[in-house]
Structures are given as C-alpha cells and as structure tokens.
Design an enzyme around this catalytic site. Structure first.
Site, PDB file in Angstrom:
ATOM      1  CB  SER A 131     -31.114 -43.107  61.176  1.00 42.92           C
ATOM      2  OG  SER A 131     -32.032 -44.184  61.246  1.00 42.92           O
ATOM      3  CE1 TYR A 144     -27.864 -45.913  64.634  1.00 46.72           C
ATOM      4  CE2 TYR A 144     -30.150 -46.337  64.030  1.00 46.72           C
ATOM      5  CZ  TYR A 144     -28.860 -45.983  63.676  1.00 46.72           C
ATOM      6  OH  TYR A 144     -28.553 -45.701  62.349  1.00 46.72           O
TER       7      TYR A 144
END
Ligand code: NAP
Length: 244
Positions: A131, A144
C-alpha cells in the site's frame, strides 16, 4: 507449454478477485483462497480455477491450503486489510493483532510455505500487494501503516535473499481502491466507508489486477521491483482533490 498455476490469496473480493479473473484470462490455472468459500467456489467455477478455504492467520489452514497445491508459478500475496482508525493512545490491541496477523504473518506464512514450489517451477513470481501506507505514516493509522511497512520489508528482503534463484518479486503499492476495504476497516459501516471515496474517482480493483497481469506477462529476466499507483485525485496517502 504446460499450464502455469497462480495462487491468489484473499480472492473472495476486491483486488484478489479481479486478479484471479485477470490471470485466468492469461491462461493460468488459478487457485483462489480466502475464508468465504461460497464466493470462491462461484469465482472458481467462472474462471475454471480451484477454490480452497484459507485463513492466512492460521498455521493449520495455511498448511492444508499449500499442501493441496501441486506446482506454483505465481503467488499473489493479497489477503489483508485495515481495522479501525485510532490514535496510538487509543489503540485497540485486537485490531492491531488482526492487521499484523493478516497482512504481515499471513504474507510470511504463505510465502514461506510456497517458496520451495516457486523455486522448483524454474520461473516463479511473487507479487505482494502492500500500500502507499507502506511508505508513509499518518495520524490515526499506525496499526495499518506499521503492518504494511512490515509486510513490505519482508517482501523487499526476499529480493536480496533470493538473488540467483529463478523467482521474481514485485511489490504493488496502491492508493485508494474502491473495494470492501473501507467496509472492513469501519466494521460494516457502509455510510462511513462510502465517504472515503466521495468526490474522487478512486482506482478500481480491475486497475490493480491489470497491473498484476502486466507484471506476470513480462519475460523471466524482467523484474518490476516496485509499482506505486494512485488515483489521479490522490497525491499522498491522505491528500485528495475532492469535488463537492
Ligand atoms: P477487500 O475487498 O476487503 O478484500 C480483502 C480480501 O482479503 C478478501 O478476499 C478477504 O477474504 C481476504 N482476507 C481477509 N482476512 C483474511 C484471512 N484471515 N485469510 C484469508 N483471506 C483473508 O479489500 P482489497 O482492497 O481488495 O484488499 C486487498 C489488499 O489490497 C489488502 O492487502 C489491502 O491491504 C491492500 N490495499 C487496498 C487498498 C484499497 O484502498 N482498497 C489500498 C492499498 C492496499 P475473506 O474475508 O473471505 O477471508
């Protein structure tokens, strides 16, 4: 030429599902894994693949999944996601455990188990979906961002450790992609999830799948190391041009 096999984790929705469809279109036999087996079976029937139950957080599940697969040429480490948005001071340990178990240890479990088969294929490829959160950190997102950093470091380390072996390694780091990602992050709150994509044109799961397809169709000597891809409306992890 014999049929090549691709394994896609987290193929019951979003990027994984679209990637399984794309690789099947390219002629791969695709083994799809996730926990929602009903969705997988429908997908496998459509693409002529194989559906197997998989919980990347469970040693026994990963063992059964990987032992059921013969040859492996491509592994797409896609299963993952986020839970919550909270400052460190209010971090929910269970949310952190979920994110680290799924994104980090899940990628480790699958990669470790399938590495001998990827090497034995003579032309293996590991694609890991990290990501933009693997490159930056943002307020309230440390569970995250830290998990995606760790997952990426695991993947990037293999590039050196596997030098000289017939395995390519590609990290794909997307920005905002409209999938079930935000629905999972906000525990099923559809209204809150929809706000993430409000006023922008987000990436679609198929946009990422096409990139995986491009990577997989390069000749064996070409290693695309890192691909960062964002919507035109996104400059950084949390910086969007939103139309009101
Ligand atoms: P998604 O639609 O929520 O898909 C996530 C997939 O992961 C589902 O198929 C889910 O399947 C699977 N999964 C979750 N926990 C699992 C477990 N314990 N064992 C096996 N599979 C599991 O979200 P997505 O956007 O496609 O996410 C795919 C990947 O892209 C993730 O790694 C995510 O972090 C990354 N990513 C997404 C975005 C974005 O904006 N959407 C941006 C950058 C990176 P089951 O629930 O059926 O098990």
């Amino acid at each position: 030429m014999s049929i090549r096999t691709a394994v896609v984790t987290g193929a019951s929705s979003g990027i994984g599902e679209a990637t399984a469809r794309e690789l099947a279109k390219q002629g791969y036999h695709v083994v799809v894994g996730a926990r929602r087996i009903d969705r997988l079976e429908q997908l496998a029937a459509e693409i002529g693949g194989t559906a197997l139950p998989l919980d990347v957080t469970g040693d026994e599940s990963v063992r059964a999944f990987t032992e059921a697969i013969g040859e492996v040429h491509v592994l797409v480490n896609n299963a993952g996601g986020a839970k919550g948005l909270a400052p460190v001071a209010e971090a929910d340990l269970d949310d952190w455990r979920w994110m680290w178990e799924t994104n980090v240890l899940g990628t480790l479990r699958l990669t470790k188990a399938l590495l001998p088969k990827l090497i034995a294929s003579g032309d293996g490829l590991i694609v890991t979906i990290t990501s933009v959160a693997a490159f930056v950190h943002y307020d309230n997102g440390s569970g995250y961002t830290s998990a995606k950093h760790a997952q990426a470091v695991l993947h990037r380390t293999l590039r050196g450790e596997l030098l000289g072996q017939p395995v390519r390694l590609t990290e794909i780091a997307p920005g905002a992609v409209e999938t079930e990602f935000s629905l999972v992050r906000f525990d099923g709150d559809a209204e809150r999830a929809a706000k993430v994509y409000e006023g922008i044109d987000p990436l679609l799961a198929t946009d990422i799948a096409e990139i995986v397809g491009f990577v997989a169709s390069r000749p064996p000597h070409v290693n695309l190391d890192t691909i960062v891809v964002k919507p035109r409306d996104q400059a950084e992890a949390g910086r969007f041009a939103r139309r009101s």
